[in-house]
Design an enzyme around this catalytic site. Structure first.
Site, PDB file in Angstrom:
ATOM      1  N   ASN A   1     -19.327   9.288   0.023  1.00  0.00           N
ATOM      2  CA  ASN A   1     -20.454   8.150   0.008  1.00  0.00           C
ATOM      3  C   ASN A   1     -21.439   8.305   1.161  1.00  0.00           C
ATOM      4  OD1 ASN A   1     -17.358   6.659  -0.923  1.00  0.00           O
ATOM      5  ND2 ASN A   1     -19.372   6.608  -2.245  1.00  0.00           N
TER       6      ASN A   1
ATOM      7  N   TYR B   1     -12.932   7.980 -13.333  1.00  0.00           N
ATOM      8  CA  TYR B   1     -12.901   7.022 -12.560  1.00  0.00           C
ATOM      9  C   TYR B   1     -13.302   5.585 -12.951  1.00  0.00           C
ATOM     10  CZ  TYR B   1     -14.568   3.702  -9.014  1.00  0.00           C
ATOM     11  OH  TYR B   1     -14.909   2.578  -8.275  1.00  0.00           O
TER      12      TYR B   1
ATOM     13  N   TYR C   1     -18.428  -4.783  -7.730  1.00  0.00           N
ATOM     14  CA  TYR C   1     -19.064  -4.390  -6.441  1.00  0.00           C
ATOM     15  C   TYR C   1     -20.215  -3.527  -6.632  1.00  0.00           C
ATOM     16  CZ  TYR C   1     -14.313  -5.314  -4.943  1.00  0.00           C
ATOM     17  OH  TYR C   1     -13.055  -6.015  -4.686  1.00  0.00           O
TER      18      TYR C   1
ATOM     19  N   LYS D   1     -12.058   1.809 -14.667  1.00  0.00           N
ATOM     20  CA  LYS D   1     -12.601   0.424 -14.234  1.00  0.00           C
ATOM     21  C   LYS D   1     -13.007  -0.479 -15.453  1.00  0.00           C
ATOM     22  CE  LYS D   1     -12.192   0.497  -9.783  1.00  0.00           C
ATOM     23  NZ  LYS D   1     -11.058  -0.195  -9.248  1.00  0.00           N
TER      24      LYS D   1
ATOM     25  N   ASP E   1       0.707  -1.239   0.021  1.00  0.00           N
ATOM     26  CA  ASP E   1       0.084  -0.012  -0.100  1.00  0.00           C
ATOM     27  C   ASP E   1       0.682   1.273   0.169  1.00  0.00           C
ATOM     28  OD1 ASP E   1      -3.172   0.166   1.041  1.00  0.00           O
ATOM     29  OD2 ASP E   1      -2.121   2.056   0.617  1.00  0.00           O
TER      30      ASP E   1
ATOM     31  N   SER F   1     -16.439  -2.605 -10.556  1.00  0.00           N
ATOM     32  CA  SER F   1     -17.540  -1.875  -9.833  1.00  0.00           C
ATOM     33  C   SER F   1     -18.825  -1.980 -10.765  1.00  0.00           C
ATOM     34  CB  SER F   1     -17.104  -0.340  -9.707  1.00  0.00           C
ATOM     35  OG  SER F   1     -18.419   0.235  -9.465  1.00  0.00           O
TER      36      SER F   1
HETATM   37  C1  UD1 Z   1     -20.303   5.975  -5.881  1.00  0.00           C
HETATM   38  C2  UD1 Z   1     -19.817   5.997  -7.373  1.00  0.00           C
HETATM   39  C3  UD1 Z   1     -19.376   4.564  -7.779  1.00  0.00           C
HETATM   40  C4  UD1 Z   1     -18.331   4.063  -6.696  1.00  0.00           C
HETATM   41  C5  UD1 Z   1     -18.993   4.108  -5.374  1.00  0.00           C
HETATM   42  C6  UD1 Z   1     -18.172   3.673  -4.281  1.00  0.00           C
HETATM   43  C7  UD1 Z   1     -20.953   7.896  -8.559  1.00  0.00           C
HETATM   44  C8  UD1 Z   1     -21.870   8.160  -9.645  1.00  0.00           C
HETATM   45  N1  UD1 Z   1     -20.872   6.546  -8.476  1.00  0.00           N
HETATM   46  O1  UD1 Z   1     -21.496   5.229  -6.126  1.00  0.00           O
HETATM   47  O2  UD1 Z   1     -18.892   4.535  -9.014  1.00  0.00           O
HETATM   48  O3  UD1 Z   1     -18.061   2.813  -7.052  1.00  0.00           O
HETATM   49  O4  UD1 Z   1     -19.494   5.281  -5.027  1.00  0.00           O
HETATM   50  O5  UD1 Z   1     -17.251   4.459  -4.093  1.00  0.00           O
HETATM   51  O6  UD1 Z   1     -20.724   8.617  -7.927  1.00  0.00           O
HETATM   52  N2  UD1 Z   1     -26.237  10.302  -1.261  1.00  0.00           N
HETATM   53  C9  UD1 Z   1     -26.721  11.158  -0.549  1.00  0.00           C
HETATM   54  N3  UD1 Z   1     -26.253  12.192   0.159  1.00  0.00           N
HETATM   55  C10 UD1 Z   1     -24.892  11.948   0.218  1.00  0.00           C
HETATM   56  C11 UD1 Z   1     -24.270  11.070  -0.517  1.00  0.00           C
HETATM   57  C12 UD1 Z   1     -24.843  10.033  -1.042  1.00  0.00           C
HETATM   58  O7  UD1 Z   1     -28.125  11.507  -0.770  1.00  0.00           O
HETATM   59  O8  UD1 Z   1     -24.170  12.767   1.265  1.00  0.00           O
HETATM   60  C13 UD1 Z   1     -27.064   9.426  -2.292  1.00  0.00           C
HETATM   61  C14 UD1 Z   1     -26.638   9.283  -3.522  1.00  0.00           C
HETATM   62  O9  UD1 Z   1     -27.421  10.230  -4.261  1.00  0.00           O
HETATM   63  C15 UD1 Z   1     -26.800   8.025  -3.871  1.00  0.00           C
HETATM   64  C16 UD1 Z   1     -26.835   6.965  -2.759  1.00  0.00           C
HETATM   65  O10 UD1 Z   1     -26.756   8.024  -1.681  1.00  0.00           O
HETATM   66  O11 UD1 Z   1     -28.087   7.863  -4.265  1.00  0.00           O
HETATM   67  C17 UD1 Z   1     -25.198   6.389  -2.540  1.00  0.00           C
HETATM   68  O12 UD1 Z   1     -24.254   7.358  -2.946  1.00  0.00           O
HETATM   69  P1  UD1 Z   1     -22.744   6.963  -2.772  1.00  0.00           P
HETATM   70  O13 UD1 Z   1     -22.539   6.483  -1.569  1.00  0.00           O
HETATM   71  O14 UD1 Z   1     -21.878   8.132  -3.391  1.00  0.00           O
HETATM   72  O15 UD1 Z   1     -22.544   5.876  -3.799  1.00  0.00           O
HETATM   73  P2  UD1 Z   1     -22.967   5.864  -5.601  1.00  0.00           P
HETATM   74  O16 UD1 Z   1     -23.111   7.152  -5.912  1.00  0.00           O
HETATM   75  O17 UD1 Z   1     -24.094   4.603  -5.537  1.00  0.00           O
END
Ligand code: UD1
Length: 344
Positions: free
Chosen positions: A202, A152, A180, A156, A33, A127
């Site tokens: 996230n 990003y 994933y 992938k 790492d 992913s």
């Molecule tokens: C994101 C990435 C994806 C990556 C994954 C893991 C995008 C479009 N996709 O997925 O490529 O593999 O992270 O790192 O960015 N949300 C909220 N409020 C927040 C944060 C998120 O409402 O503060 C919502 C988002 O709109 C989404 C869900 O929660 O609907 C999940 O979001 P997130 O955890 O960022 O994952 P992805 O967007 O699915």
């Protein structure tokens, strides 16, 4: 002791949980790492959980000479799990070359060296982002790959192609590409977990940091999507379940059970959960009220995606087992642990 496995990015979130499960299954683990997005103390956490301290090498895989030295110093590595990569979608849009260089060059260095050192298999961290917004749900491995929405996501897709082309060209190893869905939660011991630097992008780290008071309010990005409650739907998979799938993939390759030299598996629960549902389950499970508000959509978000994990269930003999409530509880326990230790 079973075979020696190199885990690149093994101090990171999914890598560290996988190192634990590999050691629990009897494998000898070497972690590589560059600590660009992780902390050396993770190695202590792995040791506390398993009673075994994995070998650790701090290095950047872009440096091919150093990577070669690692293979010299740790002979008989039989399999590699490649987690080492940059993974922030937003950052990749701003710094595309950083993403292409870091995610592609490191993989190519690895693929160049593996045959020289008799490595028999490569598991690659991919992913569900490769599917974009799928036309049909749940999404299985035959769904078409859609144009990537970020550098990003593009890395992938390209990495999957580089591996496939290399194996098809006759490279003497096999590969399993693991796609994933949304990995969440932390080890039940709370010794290791997700440690986002700065403001989390996230959902779940943002939820737990809001619940503990580090963030004032969670923004829910949109409630006007075409879903039952209007918020986006994802397939949240417990990181320990995800880690166990990697052990199955390594076993399958080293026992030469692959049906094809390159195989692809979706790793998800098969259950789609909306943002608002997740918040509700978090509140019910932890007893903590979450301060959130609905805001506008986040650019680049897809409406919904969840896995058809049937192929992984059947072929790998693996299934996501944890309930979402237990998974969210583990994330909350981890956040409390960080507070206790004065880390956050
Ligand atoms: C994101 C990435 C994806 C990556 C994954 C893991 C995008 C479009 N996709 O997925 O490529 O593999 O992270 O790192 O960015 N949300 C909220 N409020 C927040 C944060 C998120 O409402 O503060 C919502 C988002 O709109 C989404 C869900 O929660 O609907 C999940 O979001 P997130 O955890 O960022 O994952 P992805 O967007 O699915």
């Amino acid at each position: 002791m079973k075979e020696k496995i190199l885990v690149t990015g093994g101090a990171g979130y999914i890598g560290s949980h996988t190192a634990v499960e590999l050691q629990n299954a009897g494998y000898e683990v070497v972690i590589l790492d560059n600590l660009s997005n992780s902390n050396i103390e993770v190695i202590d956490g792995i040791e506390r959980i398993t009673g075994i301290r994995p070998a650790f090498v701090e290095m950047d895989m872009q440096d091919k000479a150093k990577l070669q030295q690692l293979f010299e110093d740790h002979p008989n590595i039989k399999g590699v799990i490649n987690f080492a990569a940059s993974k922030a979608v937003g950052e990749s849009v701003k710094k595309p070359l950083l993403y292409y260089r870091n995610n592609l060059v490191t993989l190519m260095n690895l693929l160049d060296l593996m045959p020289q050192y008799g490595v028999e298999g490569l598991v690659f961290s991919s992913s569900c982002t490769v599917y974009g917004q799928p036309d049909r749900m749940p999404v299985d491995e035959t769904a078409p790959i859609k144009p990537a929405m970020s550098p990003y996501g593009n890395t992938k897709q390209i990495c999957e192609e580089i591996i496939t082309d290399t194996v098809h060209a006759g490279a003497p190893f096999r590969s399993i590409l693991l796609r994933y869905f949304n990995p969440v939660g932390a080890h039940p011991s709370a010794e290791i977990g997700e440690l986002p630097l700065g403001v989390p992008q996230n959902l779940l780290p943002y939820v737990t940091q809001t619940a503990i008071g580090i963030r004032e309010q969670l923004s829910v990005f949109g409630d006007d999507y075409d879903t039952p409650d209007g918020s986006c739907i994802r397939d949240y998979i417990y990181v320990v379940d995800l880690a166990k799938a990697h052990v199955k993939a390594i076993e399958r390759m080293l026992e030469k059970k692959n049906a094809e030299p390159v195989e692809v598996f979706n790793l998800g629960t098969g259950r789609g959960v909306s943002v608002l549902e997740l918040i509700k389950i978090f509140e019910e499970t932890t007893g903590v009220k979450l301060n959130y508000k609905i805001v506008g959509r986040r650019e680049g978000d897809i409406t919904q995606v969840w896995a058809n994990p049937e192929k992984a269930n059947r072929v790998l003999g693996w299934k996501a087992e944890a309930s979402l409530a237990d998974t969210l509880a583990s994330a909350w326990k981890w956040q409390l642990h960080l507070r206790e230790k004065g880390i956050m």
